[in-house]
Design a protein around this motif. Structure first.
Motif, PDB file in Angstrom:
ATOM      1  N   ILE A 114       0.875  -1.179   0.000  1.00  0.00           N
ATOM      2  CA  ILE A 114       0.000   0.000   0.000  1.00  0.00           C
ATOM      3  C   ILE A 114       0.908   1.223   0.000  1.00  0.00           C
ATOM      4  O   ILE A 114       1.834   1.304   0.794  1.00  0.00           O
ATOM      5  N   THR A 165      -3.384   6.704  -0.555  1.00  0.00           N
ATOM      6  CA  THR A 165      -4.573   6.638   0.303  1.00  0.00           C
ATOM      7  C   THR A 165      -5.110   8.036   0.620  1.00  0.00           C
ATOM      8  O   THR A 165      -5.994   8.180   1.468  1.00  0.00           O
ATOM      9  N   GLN A 214      -7.361  10.741   0.465  1.00  0.00           N
ATOM     10  CA  GLN A 214      -8.735  10.819  -0.032  1.00  0.00           C
ATOM     11  C   GLN A 214      -9.060  12.240  -0.471  1.00  0.00           C
ATOM     12  O   GLN A 214      -8.499  13.207   0.046  1.00  0.00           O
ATOM     13  N   TYR A 237      -5.444   6.480   7.084  1.00  0.00           N
ATOM     14  CA  TYR A 237      -5.277   5.102   6.588  1.00  0.00           C
ATOM     15  C   TYR A 237      -5.307   4.103   7.743  1.00  0.00           C
ATOM     16  O   TYR A 237      -5.994   3.081   7.682  1.00  0.00           O
ATOM     17  N   ASP A 252      -2.983   1.374  -4.401  1.00  0.00           N
ATOM     18  CA  ASP A 252      -3.300   2.812  -4.302  1.00  0.00           C
ATOM     19  C   ASP A 252      -4.813   2.990  -4.328  1.00  0.00           C
ATOM     20  O   ASP A 252      -5.368   3.488  -5.316  1.00  0.00           O
ATOM     21  N   ASP A 278     -11.365   3.446  -5.392  1.00  0.00           N
ATOM     22  CA  ASP A 278     -11.704   3.302  -3.973  1.00  0.00           C
ATOM     23  C   ASP A 278     -11.881   1.835  -3.567  1.00  0.00           C
ATOM     24  O   ASP A 278     -12.713   1.518  -2.728  1.00  0.00           O
ATOM     25  N   TRP A 299     -10.255  -1.046  -1.591  1.00  0.00           N
ATOM     26  CA  TRP A 299      -9.250  -1.197  -0.547  1.00  0.00           C
ATOM     27  C   TRP A 299      -8.907  -2.676  -0.396  1.00  0.00           C
ATOM     28  O   TRP A 299      -9.339  -3.508  -1.196  1.00  0.00           O
TER      29      TRP A 299
END
Ligand code: ADE
Ligand code: ZN
Length: 350
Positions: A17, A22, A24, A99, A301, A307, A309
């Motif tokens: 990750i 991350t 937003q 995150y 990413d 979006d 995850w």
């Protein structure tokens, strides 16, 4: 993509990750206002929050080199454009806490996030803003959310090798080693792999090993020269993990090399699913299992990839890969086995 209760409830470890991936849109918007930084890509400015949100939709995986649009950012351009709002220690702290809080919500017990120092120092941001922000988040998230993390410094492979080595030198006091502050325990290689094979960074990796750190490198799926990159990573540089590396399936000697060296793959199924048909991609997971390749499921990413995850990536593997619950549990356990946490921490995650 609906997350099933089974996937939601799995105890998770995330090993692939990018923390900057991350960021937003809501936090990006807030930081842009706080730091008085325009939100833009080239000469297009995002003046409203809706325009900003729309930019995430058009970026998704168009490919200018394949004749796609040239007026919207490529994936990596969007990722680095997002970075521009990050300036102060508090900005990096908030990014990381967002995150790690989400980790708690997704039942991610432990993570090894990548960070790109050079994405910030090349904009004039002092390295200590980045490193202190992440360090404080590492400590606070362990205390407040019970989410532990050990981080991974990345060389940006499409920048000069010396720049990466200089960034490493700046970051070293924050490494997890005797006398160090304990933020990161490994070195990786990320960004655009085109004509930038791992061997270019052999010196930097050797240095990190001498400093007692772990090593990993991206070998992007479908990337030009991907098999040669994997070969170098395994046999020349000698990394402990490979990020992506799904193309090993084309070459029995690479599959054998993974097993011989105890190297596993950190896969991100949704990243490949963006540009690979379901019936082409997901049987590969079954093939990896059949061939005894160690791998785990991660998100890469998420904000720049619809979006989706880690839970969404696992859901895709479960649903489209036709994996059993037992196999899914095995993949979650693989991440524990592949991580570089201390034994006592690993025991707690299990
Ligand atoms: N850096 C951040 N995200 C990346 C990705 N998906 N591939 C390569 N480098 C990256
Ligand atoms: Zn990645």
């Amino acid at each position: 993509l609906q997350i099933s209760p089974f996937v939601a409830g799995l105890p998770k470890v995330e090993l692939h990750i990018h923390i900057e991936g991350t960021l937003q849109p809501a936090l990006r918007w807030k930081l842009a206002k706080r730091n008085n930084i325009p939100l833009r890509f080239k000469d297009k400015e995002y003046k409203t929050y809706d325009e900003l949100l729309e930019s995430y939709l058009v970026t998704y995986n168009h490919r200018p080199e394949m004749g796609g649009r040239k007026d919207v950012p490529t994936f990596l351009e969007a990722y680095f454009a997002g970075c521009e709002v990050l300036m102060t220690e508090v900005d990096f702290y908030e990014l990381a806490m967002d995150y790690l809080k989400r980790c708690k919500e997704m039942n991610v017990r432990y993570a090894e996030p990548f960070f790109d120092i050079q994405a910030h120092t090349r904009r004039g941001v002092p390295a200590e803003h980045v490193l202190n922000g992440y360090l404080r988040a590492q400590r606070d998230a362990a205390a407040q959310y019970g989410v532990r993390s050990n981080w991974i410094f990345c060389f940006i492979r499409d920048e000069p090798v010396e720049d990466g080595e200089a960034a490493y030198e700046l970051a070293l006091p924050w490494a997890r080693r005797p006398g160090g502050k304990g933020l990161f325990h490994a070195v990786g290689l990320a960004s655009n792999a085109y004509e930038r094979p791992p061997n270019l960074f052999a010196g930097g990796f050797a240095r990190a090993k001498r400093d007692g750190l772990h090593t990993t490198t991206h070998c992007d799926f479908g990337q030009k020269d991907t098999h040669e990159h994997i070969r170098q990573a395994l046999f020349d540089v000698g990394v402990e993990r490979i990020d992506h590396g799904l193309d090993v399936l084309d070459r029995p000697e690479l599959v054998a090399g993974l097993a011989d060296r105890g190297v596993g793959l950190t896969l991100c199924p949704h990243a490949y699913h963006r540009r690979t048909a379901t019936e082409v991609l997901f049987p590969k997971l079954r093939q990896l299992l059949d061939q005894g390749v160690q791998f785990c499921i991660n998100s890469d990413d998420p904000v720049y990839m619809h979006d989706v995850w880690i839970d969404g990536n696992m859901e895709k593997a479960y649903r489209y890969g036709g994996l059993s619950k037992t196999e899914m549990v095995q993949l979650a356990r693989n991440a524990v086995d592949m991580c570089w946490a201390d034994e006592q921490v690993k025991q707690k995650i299990y």
